[in-house]
Design a protein around this motif. Structure first.
Motif, PDB file in Angstrom:
ATOM      1  N   LEU A 215       0.836  -1.210   0.000  1.00 10.88           N
ATOM      2  CA  LEU A 215       0.000   0.000   0.000  1.00 10.88           C
ATOM      3  C   LEU A 215       0.866   1.253   0.000  1.00 10.88           C
ATOM      4  O   LEU A 215       0.567   2.238  -0.684  1.00 10.88           O
ATOM      5  CB  LEU A 215      -0.924   0.006   1.223  1.00 10.88           C
ATOM      6  CG  LEU A 215      -2.001  -1.086   1.282  1.00 10.88           C
ATOM      7  CD1 LEU A 215      -2.660  -1.109   2.656  1.00 10.88           C
ATOM      8  CD2 LEU A 215      -3.034  -0.861   0.175  1.00 10.88           C
ATOM      9  N   GLU A 218       2.359   1.625  -3.411  1.00 13.62           N
ATOM     10  CA  GLU A 218       1.385   2.061  -4.405  1.00 13.62           C
ATOM     11  C   GLU A 218       1.118   3.562  -4.269  1.00 13.62           C
ATOM     12  O   GLU A 218       1.095   4.298  -5.261  1.00 13.62           O
ATOM     13  CB  GLU A 218       0.096   1.258  -4.227  1.00 13.62           C
ATOM     14  CG  GLU A 218      -0.800   1.331  -5.445  1.00 13.62           C
ATOM     15  CD  GLU A 218      -2.045   0.470  -5.288  1.00 13.62           C
ATOM     16  OE1 GLU A 218      -2.080  -0.415  -4.388  1.00 13.62           O
ATOM     17  OE2 GLU A 218      -2.996   0.694  -6.055  1.00 13.62           O
ATOM     18  N   LEU A 219       0.936   4.011  -3.024  1.00 15.61           N
ATOM     19  CA  LEU A 219       0.715   5.440  -2.796  1.00 15.61           C
ATOM     20  C   LEU A 219       1.934   6.244  -3.251  1.00 15.61           C
ATOM     21  O   LEU A 219       1.789   7.280  -3.909  1.00 15.61           O
ATOM     22  CB  LEU A 219       0.423   5.703  -1.310  1.00 15.61           C
ATOM     23  CG  LEU A 219       0.241   7.187  -0.947  1.00 15.61           C
ATOM     24  CD1 LEU A 219      -0.924   7.800  -1.707  1.00 15.61           C
ATOM     25  CD2 LEU A 219       0.039   7.354   0.568  1.00 15.61           C
ATOM     26  N   LEU A 222       1.956   6.630  -6.972  1.00 16.65           N
ATOM     27  CA  LEU A 222       0.953   7.600  -7.421  1.00 16.65           C
ATOM     28  C   LEU A 222       1.404   9.042  -7.215  1.00 16.65           C
ATOM     29  O   LEU A 222       1.071   9.933  -7.995  1.00 16.65           O
ATOM     30  CB  LEU A 222      -0.339   7.398  -6.620  1.00 16.65           C
ATOM     31  CG  LEU A 222      -1.360   6.439  -7.194  1.00 16.65           C
ATOM     32  CD1 LEU A 222      -2.490   6.239  -6.189  1.00 16.65           C
ATOM     33  CD2 LEU A 222      -1.903   6.995  -8.511  1.00 16.65           C
ATOM     34  N   LEU A 305      -5.227   3.922   3.686  1.00 12.67           N
ATOM     35  CA  LEU A 305      -4.380   3.943   2.482  1.00 12.67           C
ATOM     36  C   LEU A 305      -5.142   3.515   1.221  1.00 12.67           C
ATOM     37  O   LEU A 305      -5.078   4.209   0.201  1.00 12.67           O
ATOM     38  CB  LEU A 305      -3.103   3.115   2.689  1.00 12.67           C
ATOM     39  CG  LEU A 305      -2.066   3.776   3.607  1.00 12.67           C
ATOM     40  CD1 LEU A 305      -0.891   2.830   3.881  1.00 12.67           C
ATOM     41  CD2 LEU A 305      -1.547   5.075   2.998  1.00 12.67           C
ATOM     42  N   ILE A 309      -5.641   5.925  -1.954  1.00 10.74           N
ATOM     43  CA  ILE A 309      -5.175   5.510  -3.282  1.00 10.74           C
ATOM     44  C   ILE A 309      -6.340   5.616  -4.279  1.00 10.74           C
ATOM     45  O   ILE A 309      -6.187   6.161  -5.377  1.00 10.74           O
ATOM     46  CB  ILE A 309      -4.596   4.078  -3.221  1.00 10.74           C
ATOM     47  CG1 ILE A 309      -3.261   4.111  -2.452  1.00 10.74           C
ATOM     48  CG2 ILE A 309      -4.416   3.486  -4.622  1.00 10.74           C
ATOM     49  CD1 ILE A 309      -2.756   2.750  -2.000  1.00 10.74           C
ATOM     50  N   ARG A 313      -6.573   8.079  -7.493  1.00  5.56           N
ATOM     51  CA  ARG A 313      -6.766   7.505  -8.829  1.00  5.56           C
ATOM     52  C   ARG A 313      -7.976   8.134  -9.517  1.00  5.56           C
ATOM     53  O   ARG A 313      -7.967   8.360 -10.724  1.00  5.56           O
ATOM     54  CB  ARG A 313      -6.993   5.993  -8.745  1.00  5.56           C
ATOM     55  CG  ARG A 313      -5.723   5.208  -8.537  1.00  5.56           C
ATOM     56  CD  ARG A 313      -5.887   3.773  -9.064  1.00  5.56           C
ATOM     57  NE  ARG A 313      -4.858   2.888  -8.543  1.00  5.56           N
ATOM     58  CZ  ARG A 313      -3.582   2.934  -8.909  1.00  5.56           C
ATOM     59  NH1 ARG A 313      -3.188   3.823  -9.799  1.00  5.56           N
ATOM     60  NH2 ARG A 313      -2.706   2.100  -8.385  1.00  5.56           N
TER      61      ARG A 313
END
Ligand SMILES: Cc1cc2nc3c(=O)[nH]c(=O)nc-3n(C[C@H](O)[C@H](O)[C@H](O)COP(=O)(O)OP(=O)(O)OC[C@H]3O[C@@H](n4cnc5c(N)ncnc54)[C@H](O)[C@@H]3O)c2cc1C
Ligand SMILES: Nc1ncnc2c1ncn2[C@@H]1O[C@H](COP(=O)(O)O)[C@@H](O)[C@H]1O
Lengths: 316, 255
Positions: A215, A218-219, A222, A305, A309, A313
């Motif tokens: 997580l 991924e954040l 981004l 989280l 995310i 997105r």
């Protein structure tokens, strides 16, 4: 007038960022900067541009730990100089060189320094207790002060000056057996380098399990951020050591630092409290991280989280 | 194989530290073995075990009034301990500490000297390199793995972006990072055995180092609170926290 020399540590084909920070600060304290370096690359132009006029070169020392030969050559060089101090980057090799130099010259060493000032002599500043207190120290016996400075303590200034004049230092043979580097291994990591990233997203033990670190990654991806970590999850083997932020890890100074499931131990804080904005997500409303957070959420990182995310997105 | 391990006793780090009027750390908390040194003790035991024979000697500088931490390391299996304790060393700097430890280590003549990369209370991280220089030995620092074979020590040394494999002939100094090995818990037998193990206490005078007493060349001139960061807003997640967070991120222009 305070005369400070700077030990510049080779890194890649240039010198380390901390070396340039120290050169810039020495230039502010003292007009004329003398630096000392070693290694196989020509760094006279880079250092000259940042304000070094004279550059002593100690030798190559390829494929070995530099501490013993650098300290031996440096001690011999400094023996004939009337200077107030030598500043050394707080890196792996920097710390080892400073220790050996101190023993060789029989001079005390001041470590974990984050500030330098002149007040009837050279005074060093040291953060205590996670940076909540600040100690000032000085060397009391006459002679060179050996000062080890933490990364990101000073701003780099490019002065656009010409190349430094290089002088080879007298060769000194160290009597210490060589510690040879047999092989180097680089941990590949994606995204920007942790120490240079303008956003850092870090995870700690509060993530609960290694897989939840995805997580954070991924954040980070981004946001164009670098993923970081507390020591707790590095020691637990969730992420490699190169991700660690803090006293024994990297010092970061991003625009934004997001701490997820990190308590905010003093050893973590010293590595990130210079961030311009700090966001913390932690289930414990009394976690010390909230005392320095600009925006805190008391809540479960594993729930927040994925929502964050998804929200980010949805914007793109 | 003879392994010497530098171990430091420190005030319980879970008790908030305080400075006394002369800027020394106030040592009122319970005294423990620095957790950072437990890795060195464990590694020393493993190396001696795999060598099939040898001994592990603990070397420590500090007050001898409470040696619970040292006893704990003996209970893990270390053979004996030497503690240098002297009023003249109160507040000693890193170089003085290194000189004291090096003088004991010179006499021990061990094959390998282990220490932690940095202590949890002093964290100068320079004592092991100073010891190595004083003894004329190579130092492999920041080791995450350690192997000894044929009078050579090979380590993985942590670097900023990975690790280096580094090698040196013995004798050598090696500093180990937290997590290099998993320290064992002392069992009942170990705890009982530790009670009769020797902890030899020495003074500066015993070491012929009286001149070192209170003779270091640095001092703390003041301690002040840092301009601390103001805590900002903290909200409790009620399901709406994420939209507030996104607003905050917008407000600081990072999105
Ligand atoms: C010499 C020395 C050097 C050190 N160097 C460093 C260093 O460089 N960097 C470093 O980071 N540490 C360092 N440490 C370790 C430091 O003291 C702490 O142990 C470490 O930072 C703690 O990591 P943590 O915050 O991830 O874990 P913890 O302290 O265990 O905190 C976990 C936090 O997560 C919260 N939490 C639990 N569940 C959730 C959930 N579901 N969602 C959100 N939050 C949750 C908890 O409330 C808690 O606050 C060092 C220690 C020593 C002695
Ligand atoms: N007083 C001491 N007694 C024994 N070992 C010490 C002492 N001080 C430092 N050391 C060793 O040197 C390491 C680094 O300490 P420091 O330089 O204080 O960060 C410690 O983790 C110990 O292994």
């Amino acid at each position: 007038m305070t005369t400070l020399w700077v030990l510049c540590e080779p890194k890649g084909s240039g010198v380390s960022t901390t070396s340039l920070e120290l050169v810039s600060e020495a230039r502010r304290l003292d007009g004329d900067v003398t630096a000392v370096t070693w290694g196989d690359h020509d760094v006279a132009t880079e250092l000259g541009r940042h304000g070094v006029s004279t550059l002593w070169h100690l030798g190559s020392f390829a494929d070995q730990l530099p501490a013993a030969p650098v300290a031996a050559a440096l001690a011999a060089l400094l023996a004939d100089q009337d200077i107030d101090g030598i500043v050394i980057p707080a890196s792996y090799d920097g710390r080892d060189i400073a220790g050996r130099l101190s023993a060789r010259m029989d001079r005390p060493v001041l470590t974990n320094v984050t500030g330098l000032l002149v007040d009837g002599g050279l005074v060093t500043e040291h953060p205590l207790f996670g940076g909540t207190m600040n100690a000032r120290a000085r060397v009391t016996s006459p002679g060179v002060a050996i000062i080890v400075v933490r990364p990101k303590s000073f701003a780099i200034e490019d002065r656009g000056a010409g190349a430094a004049t290089v002088i080879p230092a007298p060769t000194v043979s160290s009597t210490v057996a060589v510690a040879s580097i047999v092989h180097s291994s680089i941990t590949e990591r994606s995204g920007p380098a942790l120490e240079d990233a303008s956003i850092v997203v870090s995870g700690g033990r509060g993530l609960g399990e290694a897989s939840a670190y995805a997580l954070v990654e991924e954040l980070a991806q981004l946001l164009g951020a670098a993923p970081g970590a507390s020591r707790a999850i590095v020691d637990a083997g969730w992420v490699p050591y190169a991700y660690q932020v803090g006293q024994t890890g990297k010092t970061v100074k991003p625009t934004l630092y997001i701490a997820c499931g990190i308590s905010g131990a003093t050893q973590h804080l010293v590595g990130m409290k210079g961030a311009q904005h700090i966001v913390a997500i932690n289930t414990d409303k009394d976690a010390p991280i909230f005392a320095i957070a600009d925006f805190g959420i008391v809540g479960d990182a594993k729930a927040i989280l994925p929502q964050l995310i998804a929200a980010l997105r949805a914007r793109v | 194989m003879h392994v010497a391990v530098c171990v430091k006793q420190i005030p319980d780090p879970s008790v908030a530290p305080r400075l006394d009027a002369s800027f020394h750390l106030e040592r009122t908390a319970k005294i423990l073995l620095d957790e950072a040194d437990a890795y060195g003790v464990e590694l020393a035991l493993q190396l001696v075990e795999s060598a099939g024979q040898g001994q592990v000697t603990l070397v420590s500088m500090g007050r001898d009034s409470d040696v619970t931490g040292i006893r704990g390391a003996l209970a893990m299996g270390a053979t004996s301990a030497i503690v240098v304790s002297d009023e003249g060393l109160r507040g000693a700097d890193a170089l003085t500490t290194a000189k004291v430890l090096a003088s004991v280590l010179a006499e021990l003549n061990a094959d390998l000297v282990l220490a932690a990369t940095e202590s949890s209370d002093g964290y100068t991280g320079t004592v092991p390199a100073q010891i190595a220089e004083l003894l004329g030995l190579p130092a492999l620092t920041f080791a995450t793995t350690v192997q000894v074979a044929d009078s050579t020590v090979t380590v993985h040394r942590q670097t900023e972006d990975g690790f280096d494999e580094v090698r040196a002939p013995l004798p050598a100094v090696v500093t180990v990072t937290a997590g290099a090995v998993e320290p064992r818990y002392a069992n009942f037998k170990g705890i009982m055995a530790a009670k009769s193990k020797t902890i030899e206490v020495r003074s500066l005078n015993d070491l012929g180092l009286s001149a070192l007493a209170q003779a270091w060349g640095e001092e703390v001139v003041g301690v002040t609170p840092s301009p601390s960061r103001q805590a900002g807003t903290t909200i409790v997640d009620d399901g709406q926290a994420v939209s507030a967070l996104v607003d905050y991120l917008d407000s600081i222009k990072v999105l």
